[in-house]
Write a protein that holds these residues in place. Structure first.
Motif, PDB file in Angstrom:
ATOM      1  N   ARG A  49       2.634   1.979   9.730  1.00 34.99           N
ATOM      2  CA  ARG A  49       1.309   2.599   9.649  1.00 34.99           C
ATOM      3  C   ARG A  49       0.752   2.590   8.232  1.00 34.99           C
ATOM      4  O   ARG A  49      -0.418   2.930   8.034  1.00 34.99           O
ATOM      5  N   LEU A  50       1.566   2.221   7.245  1.00 37.06           N
ATOM      6  CA  LEU A  50       1.064   2.072   5.874  1.00 37.06           C
ATOM      7  C   LEU A  50       0.569   0.658   5.599  1.00 37.06           C
ATOM      8  O   LEU A  50       0.089   0.371   4.502  1.00 37.06           O
ATOM      9  N   TRP A  91      -2.818  -0.261   3.884  1.00 38.45           N
ATOM     10  CA  TRP A  91      -2.998  -0.105   2.441  1.00 38.45           C
ATOM     11  C   TRP A  91      -2.316  -1.224   1.677  1.00 38.45           C
ATOM     12  O   TRP A  91      -2.789  -1.628   0.620  1.00 38.45           O
ATOM     13  N   LEU A 128      -4.787  12.185   2.153  1.00 38.20           N
ATOM     14  CA  LEU A 128      -3.533  11.984   2.880  1.00 38.20           C
ATOM     15  C   LEU A 128      -3.167  13.227   3.669  1.00 38.20           C
ATOM     16  O   LEU A 128      -3.446  14.342   3.248  1.00 38.20           O
ATOM     17  N   GLY A 164       6.457  11.150   6.739  1.00 41.03           N
ATOM     18  CA  GLY A 164       5.896  10.951   5.404  1.00 41.03           C
ATOM     19  C   GLY A 164       4.382  10.975   5.427  1.00 41.03           C
ATOM     20  O   GLY A 164       3.776  11.523   6.358  1.00 41.03           O
ATOM     21  N   PRO A 165       3.758  10.381   4.410  1.00 44.08           N
ATOM     22  CA  PRO A 165       2.295  10.396   4.340  1.00 44.08           C
ATOM     23  C   PRO A 165       1.702   9.524   5.440  1.00 44.08           C
ATOM     24  O   PRO A 165       2.284   8.516   5.822  1.00 44.08           O
ATOM     25  N   LYS A 166       0.546   9.934   5.941  1.00 38.27           N
ATOM     26  CA  LYS A 166      -0.082   9.119   6.983  1.00 38.27           C
ATOM     27  C   LYS A 166      -1.581   8.996   6.743  1.00 38.27           C
ATOM     28  O   LYS A 166      -2.186   9.808   6.045  1.00 38.27           O
ATOM     29  N   PRO A 167      -2.160   7.965   7.322  1.00 38.38           N
ATOM     30  CA  PRO A 167      -3.576   7.692   7.074  1.00 38.38           C
ATOM     31  C   PRO A 167      -4.481   8.830   7.541  1.00 38.38           C
ATOM     32  O   PRO A 167      -4.225   9.469   8.543  1.00 38.38           O
ATOM     33  N   GLY A 182      -5.055   4.744  -0.932  1.00 38.46           N
ATOM     34  CA  GLY A 182      -4.019   4.597   0.083  1.00 38.46           C
ATOM     35  C   GLY A 182      -2.689   4.148  -0.478  1.00 38.46           C
ATOM     36  O   GLY A 182      -1.631   4.475   0.080  1.00 38.46           O
ATOM     37  N   MET A 183      -2.728   3.411  -1.592  1.00 35.41           N
ATOM     38  CA  MET A 183      -1.457   2.977  -2.179  1.00 35.41           C
ATOM     39  C   MET A 183      -0.591   4.165  -2.576  1.00 35.41           C
ATOM     40  O   MET A 183       0.634   4.034  -2.701  1.00 35.41           O
ATOM     41  N   ALA A 223       0.129   6.609  -0.738  1.00 33.28           N
ATOM     42  CA  ALA A 223       1.030   6.829   0.399  1.00 33.28           C
ATOM     43  C   ALA A 223       2.204   5.849   0.341  1.00 33.28           C
ATOM     44  O   ALA A 223       3.347   6.204   0.645  1.00 33.28           O
ATOM     45  N   VAL A 224       1.912   4.617  -0.047  1.00 32.86           N
ATOM     46  CA  VAL A 224       2.976   3.612  -0.148  1.00 32.86           C
ATOM     47  C   VAL A 224       3.959   4.017  -1.245  1.00 32.86           C
ATOM     48  O   VAL A 224       5.186   3.918  -1.074  1.00 32.86           O
ATOM     49  N   ALA A 237       6.128   6.709  -0.025  1.00 34.62           N
ATOM     50  CA  ALA A 237       7.137   6.144   0.880  1.00 34.62           C
ATOM     51  C   ALA A 237       8.264   5.484   0.083  1.00 34.62           C
ATOM     52  O   ALA A 237       9.445   5.619   0.424  1.00 34.62           O
TER      53      ALA A 237
END
Lengths: 227, 227
Positions: A197-198, A201, B112, B118-121, B204-205, B207-208, B211
């Motif tokens: 789901r990432l 990005w 986020l 973890g983090p999600k959109p 959004g990065m 969140a990556v 992760a």
């Protein structure tokens, strides 16, 4: 004649097919994987074009590449890299769903459009190209990776600058296989970047890298520090 | 007593306010900017809490930080960093639109949510927190930056590992000011990462990176290679 002979059964390393393997990104990845000693199959809608691309890469020193239709190379491979333009992504995967059943599918497609200001966002109903692939290929294991490396860098020279390959997916084992593929290529390092789901990005960062390339007249790459 | 005295009129370097400056990210950025010699104002809904945070940062060696309400520090600054939680982002900016008129607003908010994976959109109608800020603040110059650096890294030690600050925006001059702010902080480098419409991917990065931090038990950062 089968695309892959005895090596398929005996080799520890997975046989890799590249769909859209006549495009820049596809040829670049095929070249680097072959240089890393992998058996690589280049796929295209047109088998003759795929065979020509494979021959050209072979003549350039990337040995062990064969060509065939997308469907043929998909069936013959363990790992199938999807490197087609975004515009043809859904259609191709829908067509090949049976051929890709049971395969590890590595989506490296960036859903981007361009206008005079550079790359711009494209709304993907599934969230990302990779999630679209997962939705269309319920019998495949889908991982996303190899988005950020310039095709030109892949196609030229011996070793790119040190660059990370962000690998996202929901199947740990599949991610591990893809990270090992990335690690096998000189200059690249696979990084587990989280669940599928990432992917939106990771894919979107390609637009940022293209913008950086425009601004600094370079071929930028990404490194994750601290690991 | 005005928040900023003579130095405001005479200093070449812009006075920087940090909205949400009592949060981890806000305190971390305030600390690093003060360590870089900038005049920094920490804002909060509650002036007393802001003054306390400023005093604590000062006691920790980051001199020159004052505290006040978000509105007060916004009015007193040239550059206003928005470091509030995503949940309060739109409401705060709507309230402060008059105070932020004519200011350079640096949005570093990541839209986020988190769950057990973890983090999600989060879907943002405007596309990104930064584009939401631009829509709510038509009289401000909005740039997005400082998303990726761990608050803990900002709050601890003397110098973070070398990390890039991706700066997106539609105003070249405003981006340049923010890149210079980033460059002024030890270990950081500002990189022009394109127009504001790419902000969703820069945000959004984060969140990556979160992760990656989970996976590798680290505090990862990003570097752009090739520039």
């Amino acid at each position: 004649m089968p695309l892959v002979g005895a090596s398929f059964e005996t080799a520890a390393a997975p046989v890799v097919a590249v769909l859209g393997g006549t495009g820049q990104q596809g040829r670049g990845l095929a070249r680097r994987l072959a240089m890393a000693g992998r058996t690589v199959l280049v796929g295209s809608r047109d088998a003759a074009r795929a065979e020509q691309a494979a021959a050209e890469l072979g003549a350039g020193g990337a040995a062990g590449i064969r060509g065939g239709t997308n469907a043929d190379v998909a069936r013959a491979a363990d790992v199938v890299v999807v490197a087609v333009p975004w515009q043809g992504h859904a259609e191709l995967l829908r067509e090949l769903a049976d051929d890709l059943a049971g395969k590890l599918v590595v989506d490296c497609v960036n859903p981007l459009e361009r206008d005079e200001r550079g790359p711009k966002p494209v709304a993907v109903p599934e969230g990302s190209a990779a999630e679209q692939a997962a939705a269309l290929l319920p019998r495949s294991r889908v991982v996303a990776a190899f988005h950020h490396i310039s095709a030109k860098v892949l196609l030229e020279g011996d070793e790119p600058d040190e660059t990370d390959v962000l690998v996202v997916g929901d199947d740990r084992e599949a991610k591990q296989v893809v990270m090992e593929l990335a690690d096998a290529i000189a200059g690249l390092r696979g990084v587990d970047a989280g669940p599928l789901r990432l992917a939106r990005w990771v894919e979107g960062m390609t637009a940022v890298i293209i913008a950086v390339n425009r601004r600094y007249k370079t071929r930028a790459g990404l490194r994750v520090t601290g690991i």
